[in-house]
Design a protein around this motif. Structure first.
Motif, short mmCIF file in Angstrom:
data_model
loop_
_atom_site.label_atom_id
_atom_site.label_comp_id
_atom_site.label_asym_id
_atom_site.label_seq_id
_atom_site.Cartn_x
_atom_site.Cartn_y
_atom_site.Cartn_z
N LEU A 47 0.82 -1.21 0.00
CA LEU A 47 0.00 0.00 0.00
C LEU A 47 0.86 1.26 0.00
O LEU A 47 0.52 2.26 -0.63
CB LEU A 47 -0.94 0.01 1.20
N GLU A 48 1.99 1.19 0.70
CA GLU A 48 2.89 2.35 0.73
C GLU A 48 3.57 2.54 -0.62
O GLU A 48 3.71 3.67 -1.11
CB GLU A 48 3.94 2.18 1.83
N ILE A 49 3.96 1.46 -1.28
CA ILE A 49 4.58 1.56 -2.60
C ILE A 49 3.58 2.11 -3.62
O ILE A 49 3.95 2.90 -4.48
CB ILE A 49 5.11 0.18 -3.05
N LEU A 50 2.32 1.74 -3.49
CA LEU A 50 1.29 2.26 -4.39
C LEU A 50 0.98 3.73 -4.12
O LEU A 50 0.28 4.37 -4.89
CB LEU A 50 0.01 1.44 -4.26
N GLY A 51 1.51 4.26 -3.03
CA GLY A 51 1.31 5.67 -2.70
C GLY A 51 -0.02 5.95 -2.02
O GLY A 51 -0.46 7.10 -1.96
N LEU A 52 -0.67 4.92 -1.49
CA LEU A 52 -1.97 5.10 -0.86
C LEU A 52 -1.85 5.47 0.62
O LEU A 52 -2.72 6.15 1.16
CB LEU A 52 -2.81 3.83 -1.01
N ILE A 53 -0.80 4.98 1.27
CA ILE A 53 -0.60 5.26 2.70
C ILE A 53 0.84 5.66 2.95
O ILE A 53 1.71 5.46 2.09
CB ILE A 53 -0.94 4.03 3.59
N THR A 54 1.08 6.24 4.13
CA THR A 54 2.44 6.48 4.60
C THR A 54 2.58 5.80 5.95
O THR A 54 1.65 5.80 6.77
CB THR A 54 2.75 7.98 4.74
N VAL A 55 3.74 5.22 6.17
CA VAL A 55 4.03 4.52 7.42
C VAL A 55 5.26 5.15 8.04
O VAL A 55 6.28 5.31 7.36
CB VAL A 55 4.26 3.01 7.18
N ALA A 56 5.16 5.54 9.30
CA ALA A 56 6.28 6.16 9.99
C ALA A 56 6.42 5.53 11.38
O ALA A 56 5.42 5.20 12.03
CB ALA A 56 6.07 7.65 10.13
N TRP A 57 7.64 5.35 11.83
CA TRP A 57 7.90 4.77 13.14
C TRP A 57 7.63 5.81 14.22
O TRP A 57 8.10 6.94 14.14
CB TRP A 57 9.33 4.28 13.24
N GLU A 66 -1.00 6.39 7.97
CA GLU A 66 -1.90 7.46 7.56
C GLU A 66 -2.20 7.35 6.08
O GLU A 66 -1.41 6.83 5.31
CB GLU A 66 -1.26 8.83 7.81
N ILE A 67 -3.33 7.89 5.69
CA ILE A 67 -3.69 7.98 4.28
C ILE A 67 -2.82 9.07 3.65
O ILE A 67 -2.64 10.14 4.23
CB ILE A 67 -5.18 8.35 4.12
N SER A 68 -2.27 8.79 2.49
CA SER A 68 -1.44 9.77 1.79
C SER A 68 -2.32 10.83 1.16
O SER A 68 -3.35 10.53 0.57
CB SER A 68 -0.61 9.11 0.70
N ARG A 69 -1.88 12.05 1.27
CA ARG A 69 -2.57 13.17 0.63
C ARG A 69 -1.81 13.53 -0.63
O ARG A 69 -0.66 13.94 -0.57
CB ARG A 69 -2.61 14.40 1.55
N VAL A 70 -2.46 13.35 -1.76
CA VAL A 70 -1.82 13.65 -3.04
C VAL A 70 -2.43 14.94 -3.57
O VAL A 70 -3.64 15.02 -3.80
CB VAL A 70 -2.03 12.51 -4.06
N GLU A 71 -1.59 15.95 -3.72
CA GLU A 71 -2.06 17.21 -4.26
C GLU A 71 -1.62 17.30 -5.72
O GLU A 71 -0.46 17.10 -6.05
CB GLU A 71 -1.48 18.37 -3.48
N ALA A 72 -2.58 17.60 -6.57
CA ALA A 72 -2.28 17.67 -7.99
C ALA A 72 -1.51 18.95 -8.29
O ALA A 72 -1.85 20.03 -7.81
CB ALA A 72 -3.57 17.65 -8.79
N GLU A 73 -0.45 18.80 -9.07
CA GLU A 73 0.34 19.96 -9.47
C GLU A 73 -0.37 20.68 -10.61
O GLU A 73 -0.90 20.07 -11.52
CB GLU A 73 1.72 19.52 -9.96
#
Length: 98
Positions: A47-57, A66-73
């Protein structure tokens, strides 16, 4: 037809937008999904590789998911080109005045 486990995990994360891996694992177990640790980690990585989530220690044994926030350029040159093309198209009709 069954829903892939990856989609189920993504939906769980999307419901709360942010949670720990321990909370996610408990929630999945409560819903009847018994997942080995290695498969759980692989699904999170996918899921992280697909850019859908971020994982942090957070700590040594706990991760925040967390859900990744993708802002369109917005490309300003592309936007200007689009506006010019629209104006040229409208101006190509006879009798059109703006």
């Amino acid at each position: 037809m069954t829903i892939p486990l990856r989609n189920t995990i993504y939906d769980k994360i999307k419901e709360v937008t942010s949670l720990t891996d321990i909370d996610l694992y408990k929630s999945l177990t409560k819903d009847g999904f018994i997942i080995p640790d290695d498969k759980f980690n692989k699904l999170l990585l996918d899921l992280e590789i697909l850019g859908l989530i971020t994982v942090a220690w957070i700590t040594k044994d706990e991760r925040r998911i967390e859900i990744s926030r993708v802002e369109a350029e917005v490309d300003s040159v592309e936007e200007q080109n689009k506006e010019m093309m629209e104006k040229d198209y409208e101006a190509s009709f006879p009798g059109f005045e703006k």
